[in-house]
Write a protein that holds these residues in place. Structure first.
Motif, PDB file in Angstrom:
ATOM      1  N   PHE A  54       0.858  -1.184   0.000  1.00 55.61           N
ATOM      2  CA  PHE A  54       0.000   0.000   0.000  1.00 55.61           C
ATOM      3  C   PHE A  54       0.894   1.234   0.000  1.00 55.61           C
ATOM      4  O   PHE A  54       2.072   1.167   0.322  1.00 55.61           O
ATOM      5  CB  PHE A  54      -0.964   0.001   1.190  1.00 55.61           C
ATOM      6  CG  PHE A  54      -0.281  -0.029   2.521  1.00 55.61           C
ATOM      7  CD1 PHE A  54       0.102   1.147   3.162  1.00 55.61           C
ATOM      8  CD2 PHE A  54      -0.021  -1.235   3.148  1.00 55.61           C
ATOM      9  CE1 PHE A  54       0.742   1.107   4.385  1.00 55.61           C
ATOM     10  CE2 PHE A  54       0.613  -1.284   4.374  1.00 55.61           C
ATOM     11  CZ  PHE A  54       1.000  -0.107   5.001  1.00 55.61           C
ATOM     12  N   ARG A  55       0.311   2.339  -0.408  1.00 59.12           N
ATOM     13  CA  ARG A  55       1.014   3.614  -0.404  1.00 59.12           C
ATOM     14  C   ARG A  55       0.430   4.491   0.681  1.00 59.12           C
ATOM     15  O   ARG A  55      -0.739   4.367   1.025  1.00 59.12           O
ATOM     16  CB  ARG A  55       0.868   4.313  -1.756  1.00 59.12           C
ATOM     17  CG  ARG A  55       1.549   3.568  -2.881  1.00 59.12           C
ATOM     18  CD  ARG A  55       1.247   4.195  -4.207  1.00 59.12           C
ATOM     19  NE  ARG A  55      -0.168   3.892  -4.514  1.00 59.12           N
ATOM     20  CZ  ARG A  55      -0.859   4.456  -5.472  1.00 59.12           C
ATOM     21  NH1 ARG A  55      -0.320   5.371  -6.226  1.00 59.12           N
ATOM     22  NH2 ARG A  55      -2.107   4.116  -5.699  1.00 59.12           N
ATOM     23  N   LEU A  57      -0.664   8.102   1.301  1.00 61.28           N
ATOM     24  CA  LEU A  57      -1.004   9.315   0.563  1.00 61.28           C
ATOM     25  C   LEU A  57      -0.611  10.552   1.366  1.00 61.28           C
ATOM     26  O   LEU A  57      -0.322  10.469   2.566  1.00 61.28           O
ATOM     27  CB  LEU A  57      -2.495   9.320   0.232  1.00 61.28           C
ATOM     28  CG  LEU A  57      -2.990   8.106  -0.583  1.00 61.28           C
ATOM     29  CD1 LEU A  57      -4.493   8.208  -0.811  1.00 61.28           C
ATOM     30  CD2 LEU A  57      -2.247   8.006  -1.904  1.00 61.28           C
ATOM     31  N   THR A  61      -3.518   8.778   4.647  1.00 59.13           N
ATOM     32  CA  THR A  61      -4.317   7.567   4.482  1.00 59.13           C
ATOM     33  C   THR A  61      -3.568   6.556   3.615  1.00 59.13           C
ATOM     34  O   THR A  61      -2.657   6.900   2.869  1.00 59.13           O
ATOM     35  CB  THR A  61      -5.693   7.875   3.853  1.00 59.13           C
ATOM     36  OG1 THR A  61      -5.483   8.459   2.568  1.00 59.13           O
ATOM     37  CG2 THR A  61      -6.496   8.809   4.739  1.00 59.13           C
ATOM     38  N   ARG A  62      -4.003   5.323   3.729  1.00 58.57           N
ATOM     39  CA  ARG A  62      -3.407   4.235   2.942  1.00 58.57           C
ATOM     40  C   ARG A  62      -4.197   4.012   1.659  1.00 58.57           C
ATOM     41  O   ARG A  62      -5.420   4.056   1.668  1.00 58.57           O
ATOM     42  CB  ARG A  62      -3.421   2.921   3.727  1.00 58.57           C
ATOM     43  CG  ARG A  62      -2.523   2.899   4.913  1.00 58.57           C
ATOM     44  CD  ARG A  62      -2.623   1.546   5.582  1.00 58.57           C
ATOM     45  NE  ARG A  62      -1.705   1.442   6.694  1.00 58.57           N
ATOM     46  CZ  ARG A  62      -1.421   0.314   7.318  1.00 58.57           C
ATOM     47  NH1 ARG A  62      -2.011  -0.814   6.952  1.00 58.57           N
ATOM     48  NH2 ARG A  62      -0.576   0.300   8.315  1.00 58.57           N
ATOM     49  N   SER A  63      -3.465   3.732   0.595  1.00 55.84           N
ATOM     50  CA  SER A  63      -4.089   3.382  -0.675  1.00 55.84           C
ATOM     51  C   SER A  63      -3.497   2.041  -1.096  1.00 55.84           C
ATOM     52  O   SER A  63      -2.270   1.914  -1.200  1.00 55.84           O
ATOM     53  CB  SER A  63      -3.778   4.455  -1.728  1.00 55.84           C
ATOM     54  OG  SER A  63      -4.247   4.045  -2.992  1.00 55.84           O
ATOM     55  N   THR A  65      -2.043  -1.115  -3.059  1.00 57.43           N
ATOM     56  CA  THR A  65      -1.346  -1.355  -4.320  1.00 57.43           C
ATOM     57  C   THR A  65      -1.748  -2.760  -4.742  1.00 57.43           C
ATOM     58  O   THR A  65      -1.356  -3.738  -4.116  1.00 57.43           O
ATOM     59  CB  THR A  65       0.188  -1.273  -4.129  1.00 57.43           C
ATOM     60  OG1 THR A  65       0.510  -0.014  -3.564  1.00 57.43           O
ATOM     61  CG2 THR A  65       0.912  -1.461  -5.440  1.00 57.43           C
ATOM     62  N   TYR A  66      -2.555  -2.847  -5.765  1.00 56.65           N
ATOM     63  CA  TYR A  66      -3.079  -4.142  -6.188  1.00 56.65           C
ATOM     64  C   TYR A  66      -1.996  -4.957  -6.880  1.00 56.65           C
ATOM     65  O   TYR A  66      -1.215  -4.433  -7.662  1.00 56.65           O
ATOM     66  CB  TYR A  66      -4.303  -3.947  -7.086  1.00 56.65           C
ATOM     67  CG  TYR A  66      -5.416  -3.254  -6.348  1.00 56.65           C
ATOM     68  CD1 TYR A  66      -6.157  -3.929  -5.392  1.00 56.65           C
ATOM     69  CD2 TYR A  66      -5.673  -1.910  -6.557  1.00 56.65           C
ATOM     70  CE1 TYR A  66      -7.158  -3.290  -4.679  1.00 56.65           C
ATOM     71  CE2 TYR A  66      -6.678  -1.260  -5.848  1.00 56.65           C
ATOM     72  CZ  TYR A  66      -7.413  -1.961  -4.916  1.00 56.65           C
ATOM     73  OH  TYR A  66      -8.397  -1.328  -4.200  1.00 56.65           O
TER      74      TYR A  66
END
Length: 153
Positions: A54-55, A57, A61-63, A65-66
């Motif tokens: 995940f990244r 931001l 917050t976390r985004s 990474t698929y």
């Protein structure tokens, strides 16, 4: 610099030598490998590869990474192929645990160590283990697109 799992300069065993499962040590025996890893000090390049599941931001917050692991595996394979195309050799080293790589390389905790790629020129006396490979039939299956089993007659 010594890595966890390597013999110290005095040759004494590290904690990971004593905690390695017997089955694991037996599986490695035919390869002639042990906790002594001189290549880590000899190789001109040690490439630490990290996955980023995940990244973080800018707002904190976390985004997600698929397909992070799959992508890193493919990218590492391409890197190994590129090194070999340049006349270099490589081996993968996966010490356990690998979290120390984050600390010594200053990587954020959300990045997960994937592999330590050891790259350089082959030693004159290098020995490559003769590892048996599975046949194509053992790892794949093929369906005739016109057969009734595929439903695409």
């Amino acid at each position: 610099m010594a890595f966890r799992g390597c013999k110290r300069s005095g040759g004494e065993a590290t904690d990971s030598d004593r905690s390695a499962p017997k089955a694991w040590l037996e599986a490695l025996a035919p390869l002639g490998t042990d906790s002594n890893k001189p290549f880590l000090e000899i190789a001109p390049w040690l490439i630490a590869v990290f996955a980023q599941p995940f990244r973080i931001l800018t707002d904190g917050t976390r985004s997600p990474t698929y397909y992070a692991i799959e992508s890193v595996g493919i990218a590492t394979g391409i890197l190994v192929t590129a090194a070999h195309s340049c006349g270099l050799v490589s081996l993968t080293h996966t010490p356990s645990p690998m979290g120390f790589l984050n600390r010594i390389l200053g990587r954020p905790s959300h990045e997960k160590p994937f592999v330590l790629l050891v790259v350089g020129h082959p030693a004159e006396n290098a020995l490559v283990p003769d590892i048996g490979r599975k046949s194509l039939a053992e790892i794949s299956s093929f369906n005739d697109p016109g057969s009734p089993e595929t439903g695409r007659a």
